[in-house]
Design an enzyme around this catalytic site. Sequence first.
Site, PDB file in Angstrom:
ATOM      1  N   SER A  20       0.838  -1.202   0.000  1.00 41.03           N
ATOM      2  CA  SER A  20       0.000   0.000   0.000  1.00 41.03           C
ATOM      3  C   SER A  20       0.871   1.250   0.000  1.00 41.03           C
ATOM      4  O   SER A  20       1.959   1.259   0.590  1.00 41.03           O
ATOM      5  CB  SER A  20      -0.901   0.011   1.239  1.00 41.03           C
ATOM      6  OG  SER A  20      -1.572   1.243   1.367  1.00 41.03           O
ATOM      7  N   TYR A  73      -2.549  -0.798  10.146  1.00 40.64           N
ATOM      8  CA  TYR A  73      -2.511  -1.109   8.717  1.00 40.64           C
ATOM      9  C   TYR A  73      -1.252  -0.547   8.062  1.00 40.64           C
ATOM     10  O   TYR A  73      -0.528  -1.270   7.353  1.00 40.64           O
ATOM     11  CB  TYR A  73      -3.751  -0.544   8.030  1.00 40.64           C
ATOM     12  CG  TYR A  73      -3.779  -0.780   6.538  1.00 40.64           C
ATOM     13  CD1 TYR A  73      -4.113  -2.019   6.018  1.00 40.64           C
ATOM     14  CD2 TYR A  73      -3.463   0.247   5.644  1.00 40.64           C
ATOM     15  CE1 TYR A  73      -4.138  -2.245   4.654  1.00 40.64           C
ATOM     16  CE2 TYR A  73      -3.489   0.038   4.280  1.00 40.64           C
ATOM     17  CZ  TYR A  73      -3.822  -1.211   3.787  1.00 40.64           C
ATOM     18  OH  TYR A  73      -3.827  -1.424   2.432  1.00 40.64           O
TER      19      TYR A  73
END
Length: 280
Positions: free
Chosen positions: A163, A177
């Site tokens: 990401s 995350y």
Amino acid sequence: MSSFAIPNLFNVKDKVVLITGGSRGIGKAIATAFVVNGAKVYISSRSAKDCDATASELTVLGPGSCFAIPADMQKYSEVERLVKELSEKESTLHVLVNNAGAAWGETIDDCPDSAWTKVLTLNTQRVFTLTQKSLPLLRAAAELGGFENGVHKDPARIINIGSVEALSVQSHETYAYAASKAALHHLSRTLAGRLGWEGITSNTIACGPFETKMMAHTLKVASDVILESTPLHRVGKPEEVGGTAVFLASPAAAWMTGATIALDGGGLVGMKTFREVAKL
């Protein structure tokens, strides 16, 4: 002959591919790209119903095929079972796509300890577990790819779905995350350094905003801000992440390992940052 004249430069036909989290979202987009390019794809997710439905849908789409092996990637025993079932069906694994993941949005004051356990386990620890358990199949694929001047001609591939949140600090609060994906990116580089000698590459696709279930809430409340801070002024299309994965699995990327590809429409290099646009 120039290598650019090779007709199979982006060919993944008949390669055996395993994609975790492959029943929906980015995982399904990647599975679709491999199937339409002739690969034999296995997808896994917690829901057997979703897995079976996606596998049937993609097999009809063809010309490749898709099969379901449902598994809960949070559990070590389930990873072992997944690889065991795959090994009973296949003697090689050409491409492993570590896509299954979880996110958790919570303020710094309210983020619970359980968020870290869930997110780090799935996004980082189980990536290592599955890769470790899949090594015999990956090594077999690398050997089958043959040698040229003593070097593996067609390496096996590990593709990790990361990401852009691991590459820059975002304005929203996703502590576990972002940290888990940063760890995944470095794990991918470490795997590249260790496994390249055995004919196995490891690369990462750092995804920006795509229209997925995980991104649904963010796109609903902040789509205008995302578009204004993205130079290409849109979110990603499913086929674009699928195409990037196919490239990494093809002969065109046989000499690429340890790389992180930001697939974000230029968000990381935009002159307007997400934080700045949010304040306008």
